[in-house]
Design an enzyme around this catalytic site. Sequence first.
Site, PDB file in Angstrom:
ATOM      1  N   ASN B  41       0.828  -1.220   0.000  1.00 48.09           N
ATOM      2  CA  ASN B  41       0.000   0.000   0.000  1.00 48.09           C
ATOM      3  C   ASN B  41       0.862   1.271   0.000  1.00 48.09           C
ATOM      4  OD1 ASN B  41      -2.150  -1.708   0.030  1.00 48.09           O
ATOM      5  ND2 ASN B  41      -2.879  -1.176   2.077  1.00 48.09           N
ATOM      6  N   SER B  88      -1.051  -3.933  -3.476  1.00 50.74           N
ATOM      7  CA  SER B  88      -2.177  -3.213  -2.867  1.00 50.74           C
ATOM      8  C   SER B  88      -3.097  -4.230  -2.213  1.00 50.74           C
ATOM      9  CB  SER B  88      -2.960  -2.443  -3.933  1.00 50.74           C
ATOM     10  OG  SER B  88      -2.090  -1.565  -4.615  1.00 50.74           O
ATOM     11  N   CYS B  89      -3.482  -3.942  -0.972  1.00 48.49           N
ATOM     12  CA  CYS B  89      -4.451  -4.812  -0.305  1.00 48.49           C
ATOM     13  C   CYS B  89      -5.305  -3.961   0.630  1.00 48.49           C
ATOM     14  CB  CYS B  89      -3.754  -5.949   0.454  1.00 48.49           C
ATOM     15  SG  CYS B  89      -2.482  -5.419   1.581  1.00 48.49           S
ATOM     16  N   ALA B  90      -6.467  -4.482   0.988  1.00 46.38           N
ATOM     17  CA  ALA B  90      -7.394  -3.735   1.852  1.00 46.38           C
ATOM     18  C   ALA B  90      -6.772  -3.553   3.238  1.00 46.38           C
ATOM     19  CB  ALA B  90      -8.718  -4.490   1.955  1.00 46.38           C
TER      20      ALA B  90
END
Lengths: 244, 244
Positions: B41, B88-90
């Site tokens: 991120n 990218s990850c939550a």
Amino acid sequence: MVVMLPASVEVKAHRINLLDRKIETLRETVAAEIPVKIHINGKHASTLFASPSQLKELGVGWALDHGIVKTASDITEVKVEENNIRISCAGEVEARLKTASTAKPFVKSKYRVKAEKILEFVNVLNEEAVVFKATGGTHSAAVFQEEKLIGFAEDVGRHNAVDKAIGAAALRKADFSKCVLASSGRQPANMVLKAAYVGIPVIASIAAPIHSGVETAIKTGVTLICFARSHRMNIYSHPERIET
Amino acid sequence: MVVMLPASVEVKAHRINLLDRKIETLRETVAAEIPVKIHINGKHASTLFASPSQLKELGVGWALDHGIVKTASDITEVKVEENNIRISCAGEVEARLKTASTAKPFVKSKYRVKAEKILEFVNVLNEEAVVFKATGGTHSAAVFQEEKLIGFAEDVGRHNAVDKAIGAAALRKADFSKCVLASSGRQPANMVLKAAYVGIPVIASIAAPIHSGVETAIKTGVTLICFARSHRMNIYSHPERIET
């Protein structure tokens, strides 16, 4: 007083041999490791996973072969407190670390050594590796000055093994310009740099080179020998130091 | 488009054979490595020295087997830009990294596998290791799901090889609860944890265990097999998964 933990530990294992369909339950010896913190002038510099042995040597070797100090006499004190190695040396830590990261060591030594001797050094390295023989889980390193063994170490990490062997040699006031470093480990740039920082002209490894190690050896003036086994070896840089 | 560098490079070497006193100058193939930065991120999470191959797999596997994400579908994007892997990850990076460092994975899988199959997996691992055969400088890792190879990688680092093989398997939607991870590398805690984080029940290594790896395997419910070679193996934890 430093209470040192053993370098190997017994565990339970099930050994399966499918040739005779034998299954045994037995006690097996495995290599131990501990986290070790290196502090330079009171500041944490690095944390390593290492075999719990020769921690003073590890600290001295690490400071020398990372270019933090130039000679062992620049180190005013080394204290080992459990898993902590506390190194005191003149100058600011930041300045030391900065000098180290920008220094470009070059080994000018005219030391020469016979190819036969290199193979003898590797044999000694294998013979001395008692923890490896018991566990299969460690690397080894040795420093030979003018053909005499002056530093030896085994460690779960090939980097630590070299740091410890260099530290042991330094504590015996080695003249690194007349030394050969024997190692069981592969040789990328950061392994070769250790020899370059202390001025060791020849590395002899049982294992393979990595491209970055070959490039670094050429640039830093280190003779890099790999695959040194039984009766053969490959020389990747500065072969003029090896007499045949 | 990602321009991938070759995993091996040719260098000049002098080969000395003292048995017949032969000295040859030849081109030798050595393993290459590059520094690779992993960003989660947008924040730098780690820098690895890795073989310049399968960097997407490296990123996916690294995030999974360090516990940063639970499944590959939690990763919304992986971009490889030269030496950078951008994942990218939550969720927030800090929260992810904190969860990872405090998580205590335990593998509950009831998957069982025959001892003969384990030895077959190790043979496949050796056969697939073409960069190792050319250079002697790499480790290899493979993931087998219900006895089928679904992820393979070679890398200068044993950690990276496992990360890449796990990443490759994840990208093929592996059900890790029915998998065996084969590895050429020694097994300390941080190697065993990779299997535990993704839920792989069995590790089969050609090399030795380290004490921390044995302890971690017992605690995390992973079956740890080491010294898996030709017709034999040692099992250090949860042997009930291995049929003889």
